[in-house]
Structures are given as C-alpha cells and as structure tokens.
Design an enzyme around this catalytic site. Structure first.
Site: not given
Ligand code: DQA
Length: 144
Positions: A9-10, A17, A22, A73, A76, A97, A99, A106
């Site tokens: 998502p996103n 964004r 990012y 990725n 969330a 995985e 990111h 963070r």
C-alpha cells in the site's frame, strides 16, 4: 530465473509521497532501474503493486511454480499482516523483504516485521537501490 516484485500500500504514490523519506523516483522509475539490471543479469522480472492485502496474498499464492524468488516491499503490511506472513510460509518460495527506508531508524512500530521470520533476508535503507540489491541477492538466494 524469474523474480516477482510485489509492492504494498501507498507505494503507488512514490515520487511525491514524503520524498525526504522515500526519494523522488516513482514506482515506475524503480521498475525501469530493476529491468535494466535484470536485462544485464538475464533475469525475468515482473512488477506489481496493490493497496489491498488480499490481492497481495493471492499473488503470493499464484506465484507457486511460476517464480523462483519473490521480492516483497509489503509497506505498512510488513508491520501488521499475519495473512502475508502465512502466505509466504505456505508457498515456500524464497522471499526477500525490501524497504526503501531504514525502518529501524524510524518509529518504533516500524521496527517489528511480521514477515521477516519467514523471509530469507532483508534489504532496507538504500532507497530505490534496495530493489536492485534484492535482484542481485535473488541470484544466489539459496547460497549460504
Ligand atoms: C516502507 C517502510 C514501511 O514502514 C512503510 O509503511 C512503507 C514503506 C519502505 O519501503 O521504506 O509504506 O516499506
């Protein structure tokens, strides 16, 4: 070798964004970078994005027999989704995985990944290059 890149998502909003977190590349720019490197490495890549958890689960299930590695990725959903974790575990395809940001630098809630224990490794914090690094890692995914 066939690698399925799945984006949660996103990530369709990349480019505008939170660019300070990012970067300024869109998901389509990242796909182009990955495809350029994949061509050099003679790997086949497919790139998909969904804001829906169930759609991502379906794609993981359908990857069986079609892809050698999944590069995920989960955005969330990384921090919340038992369903994604169970899908990765069920299909048994080696999953990396990814990111863009260094999630450990963070907020606390990003430090926990529900999918990490069922992934073969994790690449985080290198912006768009995390995706290229995942592609390179995929080549020797089973080598230790
Ligand atoms: C992200 C990190 C996640 O915590 C966040 O929810 C995202 C993007 C990353 O690529 O840095 O949406 O997965």
């Amino acid at each position: 070798m066939r690698i399925l890149f799945l984006n949660g998502p996103n990530l369709n909003l990349l480019g505008h964004r939170e660019p300070e977190v990012y970067g300024r590349l869109t998901l389509s720019d990242i796909e182009t970078k990955v495809r350029e490197r994949a061509r050099e490495l003679k790997m086949n890549v497919e790139f998909r994005q969904s804001n829906l958890e169930g759609e991502l689960v379906g794609w993981i299930q359908q990857a069986q027999g079609k892809f050698d590695v999944i590069a995920l990725n989960a955005a969330a959903y990384t921090h919340t989704s038992v369903a994604l974790r169970d899908a990765i575990s069920a299909v048994g395809i080696p999953t990396i995985e990814i990111h863009l940001s260094n999630v450990h630098a963070r907020e606390q809630f990003r430090h926990k990944s529900l999918i990490a224990p069922v992934c073969c490794g994790l690449i985080a914090g290198f912006g768009a290059n995390s995706y290229v690094l995942a592609l390179e890692a995929a080549i020797n995914v089973n080598a230790k």
